[in-house]
Design a protein around this motif. Structure first.
Motif, PDB file in Angstrom:
ATOM      1  N   ASP A  12      12.861   0.119  18.516  1.00 13.16           N
ATOM      2  CA  ASP A  12      11.442   0.154  18.892  1.00 13.16           C
ATOM      3  C   ASP A  12      10.620   0.783  17.760  1.00 13.16           C
ATOM      4  N   ARG A  13       9.346   0.456  17.711  1.00 12.62           N
ATOM      5  CA  ARG A  13       8.488   0.995  16.651  1.00 12.62           C
ATOM      6  C   ARG A  13       8.290   2.501  16.744  1.00 12.62           C
ATOM      7  N   LYS A  14       8.633   3.079  17.876  1.00  8.97           N
ATOM      8  CA  LYS A  14       8.479   4.517  18.026  1.00  8.97           C
ATOM      9  C   LYS A  14       9.745   5.285  17.626  1.00  8.97           C
TER      10      LYS A  14
ATOM     11  N   ASN B 106      15.682   3.029  22.350  1.00 10.94           N
ATOM     12  CA  ASN B 106      14.557   2.242  22.861  1.00 10.94           C
ATOM     13  C   ASN B 106      14.176   2.632  24.286  1.00 10.94           C
TER      14      ASN B 106
ATOM     15  N   LYS C 220       6.103   5.653  25.527  1.00 11.08           N
ATOM     16  CA  LYS C 220       5.071   4.670  25.188  1.00 11.08           C
ATOM     17  C   LYS C 220       3.646   5.111  25.529  1.00 11.08           C
TER      18      LYS C 220
ATOM     19  N   GLN D 120      11.128   8.209  32.263  1.00  6.86           N
ATOM     20  CA  GLN D 120       9.677   8.002  32.268  1.00  6.86           C
ATOM     21  C   GLN D 120       8.963   9.119  33.024  1.00  6.86           C
TER      22      GLN D 120
ATOM     23  N   ALA E 220      12.049   5.515  23.797  1.00 10.12           N
ATOM     24  CA  ALA E 220      10.773   5.064  23.232  1.00 10.12           C
ATOM     25  C   ALA E 220       9.882   4.497  24.333  1.00 10.12           C
ATOM     26  N   GLU E 221      10.506   3.765  25.237  1.00 13.01           N
ATOM     27  CA  GLU E 221       9.753   3.200  26.359  1.00 13.01           C
ATOM     28  C   GLU E 221       9.112   4.314  27.190  1.00 13.01           C
TER      29      GLU E 221
END
Lengths: 702, 702
Positions: free
Chosen positions: B355-357, B307, B314, B267, B310-311
């Motif tokens: 994930d959608r990303k 994922n 975000k 992140q 992806a997080e």
């Protein structure tokens, strides 16, 4: 009507004004802007007389035509004979003052006569004539006689079969092995032209860490295709050989040089090579070095190996060039162990045992192409063996393609070093050119800095190093300044002030580099493996003598490697006069100090500073000198093509970043031992040692 | 006076007539030779109206100006507004028929109006307008509306930090990491121009076998410098990531995607990247494949790994592209084991868990970029997950830079394959463009064939593959023939007959290549490691599924890999309709036959020949087709620049040599099993199998 034509042509001109990408090297042949000067040359270039039946003369004539068309803007026709004056005459001579490749240029009966005892001599004379025009010399009273001092003037390409270049920083290999022999890259010819123009007459096209594939027919046909392109430019091809080739290629059960099957294999292979490439130059061998196979694998000596190849070459003109770059792992715990001495200890005892067709090729210094090294102790130590010089043009330890380092001063420093083996004046140059020990087989090699980058050498200014190597190989008495002046005028500009600025940049650049990387005789403290950036903190490596600490020996007392009698005794390999120069730490010239002495941090040096203060001063002023180079380069902006200007300016900006990095790494690291502050007026580095280490590690990730 | 000026200009022109080195690609903009045609375009190009304040519009305008100057020989000025007719107007629109990147070109009120809802749309429309002129289309009634069918149209560069390119055959990497960020190679801009001209809007600049160094600040600043050059051309930068980066860079003790410290590291790192490159595209990941680290190292799934990234993405616009190219070693002794099924078995169960990303990137075929493969069984099998297509533009298995193979037919064959998962017409293209399963996040990637070679792609004709990939990424409904026609006219010539000849060469080239290397559904029988030349005799490798015998399964009975129910059952991964196409050896189309069936040597095929005779026929006629290509190319000699002509002719000569080599290797090797003679009228190979093997071994020596 005329106006319309002019309009169209103007448009065409505007379409074709390309930025200069550096491809043309020092053979630019741009129109001389001074009209008067053009006209003065026009008087002597009304025609060319030459016998273009000979392929070398054809090449010389073509070059002359295109050179004159560019420089003077006129088409010059070639005649087979003429009684008129005002032309250039290329002719064979029988001149006892000339050797096989020498030439004279003389203004005779109103013609400029270029002559040599061979066509190659005429070719070299032709390039000299062009250089005279390119550098603005008058032809009115031209009188030049020139002979190369060294017989084989070679490039060594460390190019791998798959297209990578070991220690190459200018793209990939020029040789497109997959495409050969059918497809001939036009660049091969331009490579040959560039080399011929500076007198290089031999090239080893494959890496000394050699693939055996170059000994197969499949590859020999590819090599032949290159040889055919190079031949009219007077360039012979050599091949690096893998000593284990007989076994690898299943021609014998061993590669033992004393095995009859092995000897027969090499004899047959050599015969095959000459049937394909009749003017093949010979073999270059790296044996029993850094994991390469060699005669010692079978309990034989380097002489056994070299002589076997010489035997195979006996029916032919070729020679064996055997590298002396060998060093067994030496331990830091052995008080007398020193990589410095390895090659000497291996080769000195073999003096007199080599066949007459063998040359032993020795790197300029005892370690490995550092920014400064003392001359190699083998020079002068093998009076019965021809020794070739091996310089490195590619900047493995000199900042890759992001650092401007003009190498002529480095080459000259070594060549002018005095070995004293036959009294004062026994210079390394005289060893290499054969005059000291009466060798007639002489050679000098430069590890090439060329690659597929459009400008050939990555850093545009590194073109000057290729140029300088060739010029010094021809005549080691030329000065660094003269070569820099020639190159700058041919490659960049004619404006006297700008030329002066650029040559100043060139001439100072190597000492600048030494100062911000390895001042006062420090050496081999760069990043391991890739040899990029500083890594003085490297204490362990796969081999002890690959670690930095092995070389700098920093401790609480001081810094430097004691190679005197009290230390590893490496200094004792030299003549007494040389020992005297470097034996006393108080008298050793500062550039060599830490090569030979472990000096206390607080010891006063001849500059008046303590070692620590002087060390810091060098790192800080080294960085300042890079900033100064940038300013100097900016001042010639209007004299330089935009693309070249930006490229060099960009690389100088990188160099400044790297210089800060070196400075911070070294002063912070050594400060751990000196425990002394950075002396005034220099500010402390802005980052911590840990931060610099992290940075270096970044560049060493896979 | 005029005459003198003309003379000087003529001289200048003659100095500047350079051979065409291919650097300009399809953006040559040479003067249109037909005067009438030039004049007809001049009517519509009297001025340009554009708002050059925006950097993208500035780029579009500059390109238009230089294009028109070249093509029409006239300077066109740029106005911010005009009420006149006869110009080109670049303007923003609010057109519901257009998506974010679409454009229209329409002749309106006497002006050619290029409009889009965004500046990027206008940029693409501008290149379309130039293409219309380059290919000789009339502007009088121009009316084009075009939207890209796929959102992310990407190049994947397998470029390593030290400048080599994995599976690259056109020199070294375009990216000069050592010189960045300070030194900006002018080539970066030309790379961006070329991509923008064919609609490519994303690029992954580093190898999927990724160095963690690209996640350091030092390297992110270099990447930013590239991103800054690419941005005005509408190109986003992505980075390949090393999944173990948190641990390698000492940001965490593990790289377990479920570890909080690891998640926090990604992140923070992602936030840092966006602070440096605000329009960063996202991450491409090769995980748990061929030795790369990944989530399975910690007992996690690919979805867990994807994922987590992806997080981290975000808060930003970026996405994760996760490669499905995974295959655990599968044994030849396991009767159901088959590399064909590995990715399917790993990924199919994860459908719905991403994930959608996240986009999962799937190679076109189940093995690895062979000259022909059935479409990958994952296409259509993951309705809840956006699947990206991964094509290979670089010719890893298609003859490097010595074979002319136009890839549009290969790309199209896959895109047009019907998965039948939602009934007839459920093509792979519809999976990839999102229309079948309603994805709006869509992507297509091509593994780039670019390098530092002056002509970008090594083989000049391989430029057409870069071009074709971009064009198909924009609109997969374009035909191979149309793309070939466009490319040829823009890049080589306008003459209709010559264009026809060249497009014929292009269109037949891939099938020719299949015929002389891997006809009838053979696959993966090339030289191991380097993937050069034939090696059907490779029976053992470091992994069983790296050996040729694993794939061809030749024995005394026949040839081919039974993937039906009786074999490895790989065929069962497809929809029943697809199974029906390929299930019965008597009905399977010959191009796919040996992909799915072990066929007896004497089995009669639909051609009337036995398998053995047909196999031989393909190898012999494949070679014949290369000879024919050479003749065809010779016939356009007068239409092509000399340097380009010679280069292609030379490479075609190499291709013929290699085709003989492939033919000899394969017919001689398989003959050991068939025990049948080479059928009439074909002559026996002139060399023995042993000789061919030796040749192949030569190219595999270090």
């Amino acid at each position: 009507m005329y106006k319309k034509i002019i309009g169209f042509l103007l448009f065409f001109v505007s379409m074709n004004t390309f930025a200069d990408d550096g491809y043309r090297l020092w053979l630019k042949y741009d129109l001389i802007s001074n009209k008067q000067q053009r006209e003065s040359y026009a008087h002597f270039t009304k025609f060319i007389v030459a016998n273009t039946q000979h392929e070398i003369i054809k090449v010389a004539t073509d070059e002359l035509k295109s050179g004159l068309q560019g420089l003077l803007g006129k088409q010059v026709s070639v005649l087979s004979t003429s009684k008129n004056a005002g032309g250039i005459v290329l002719q064979l001579s029988k001149n006892q003052a000339l050797n096989d490749e020498g030439f004279t240029i003389i203004n005779q009966n109103g013609n400029v006569v270029v002559s040599g005892n061979t066509e190659k001599g005429i070719l070299y004379g032709t390039f000299e004539l062009l250089r005279s025009i390119q550098t603005g010399k008058s032809l009115a009273n031209i009188f030049i006689t020139s002979n190369p001092k060294i017989k084989l003037r070679m490039l060594n390409h460390w190019d791998n079969p798959l297209g990578t270049i070991e220690r190459g920083y200018a793209g990939s290999s020029l040789w497109k092995w997959y495409e050969l022999p059918e497809n001939i890259d036009p660049r091969y010819k331009d490579y040959a032209r560039a080399n011929a123009s500076i007198g290089i007459n031999a090239t080893v096209v494959n890496n000394v860490n050699a693939s055996a594939r170059f000994m197969t027919k499949e590859y020999l046909l590819k090599v032949k295709a290159l040889a055919d392109v190079f031949r009219p430019y007077g360039i012979q091809i050599f091949l690096s050989v893998n000593f284990a080739a007989p076994k690898i290629l299943k021609g014998a059960k061993t590669s033992d040089p004393l095995d009859p099957q092995v000897r027969a294999w090499w004899q047959a292979k050599t015969k095959e090579i000459y049937s394909i490439i009749p003017d093949f130059g010979g073999y270059l061998v790296k044996a029993n070095s850094e994991g390469e196979p060699g005669p010692q694998d079978f309990g034989r000596t380097h002489a056994d190996g070299a002589n076997m190849l010489a035997e195979a070459l006996k029916p032919f003109t070729g020679v064996v060039i055997w590298r002396a770059f060998v060093y067994k792992p030496s331990s830091k715990d052995d008080p007398k162990g020193d990589r410095y001495k390895e090659a000497y200890n291996d080769f000195k005892p073999l003096d007199g045992q080599f066949d007459r067709k063998v040359i032993v090729q020795v790197k300029n210094g005892p370690i490995d192409f550092q920014a400064r090294e003392p001359f190699h102790p083998l020079f002068g130590a093998m009076p019965k063996t021809p020794l070739a010089m091996e310089f490195q043009i590619t900047q493995e330890y000199l900042g890759f393609s992001t650092n401007l380092v003009y190498l002529a001063p480095l080459f000259k420093e070594c060549l002018e070093s005095d070995t004293y083996v036959k009294g004062k004046g026994s210079t390394v140059a005289k060893v290499v050119d054969g005059s000291l020990h009466d060798y007639n087989l002489t050679a000098i090699a430069g590890v090439a800095n060329t690659g597929s980058d459009r400008n050939w050498t990555g850093h545009f200014m590194s073109q000057a190093n290729w140029y300088a190597f060739g010029r010094l190989a021809w005549n080691h008495e030329l000065s660094s300044a003269q070569i820099a002046d020639e190159w700058t005028k041919m490659t960049l500009m004619q404006d006297e002030k700008a030329v002066k600025t650029v040559t100043n940049i060139l001439l100072a650049s190597r000492e600048n580099y030494v100062n911000f990387t390895t001042p006062l005789g420090l050496h081999h403290i760069m990043g391991q493996g890739i040899h990029y950036g500083p890594e003085p903190w490297l204490e362990r490596s796969a081999r002890p003598d690959w670690a930095s600490a092995y070389y700098h020996r920093a401790d609480s007392v001081g810094l430097g490697f004691d190679r005197t009698k009290k230390g590893t005794e490496a200094l004792l390999l030299y003549a007494p006069e040389v020992q005297n120069q470097w034996n006393d730490p108080n008298k050793t010239p500062l550039p060599y100090l830490l090569w030979f002495h472990h000096v206390g941090w607080k010891t006063k040096l001849s500059t008046g500073n303590t070692l620590w203060d002087e060390l810091c001063t060098r790192y800080y002023t080294g960085l300042a000198s890079v900033k100064e180079m940038r300013q100097q380069w900016s001042s010639v902006k209007s004299n330089v093509d935009k693309e070249i200007f930006e490229d060099v300016a960009g690389r100088l900006a990188v160099q400044e970043r790297e210089a800060i990095w070196w400075r911070d790494a070294c002063v912070l690291y050594f400060q751990q031992y000196s425990k002394m502050p950075i002396p005034a007026p220099f500010p402390k580095p802005e980052r911590s040692l840990e931060e610099v280490k992290t940075l270096v590690e970044t560049y060493q990730l896979r």
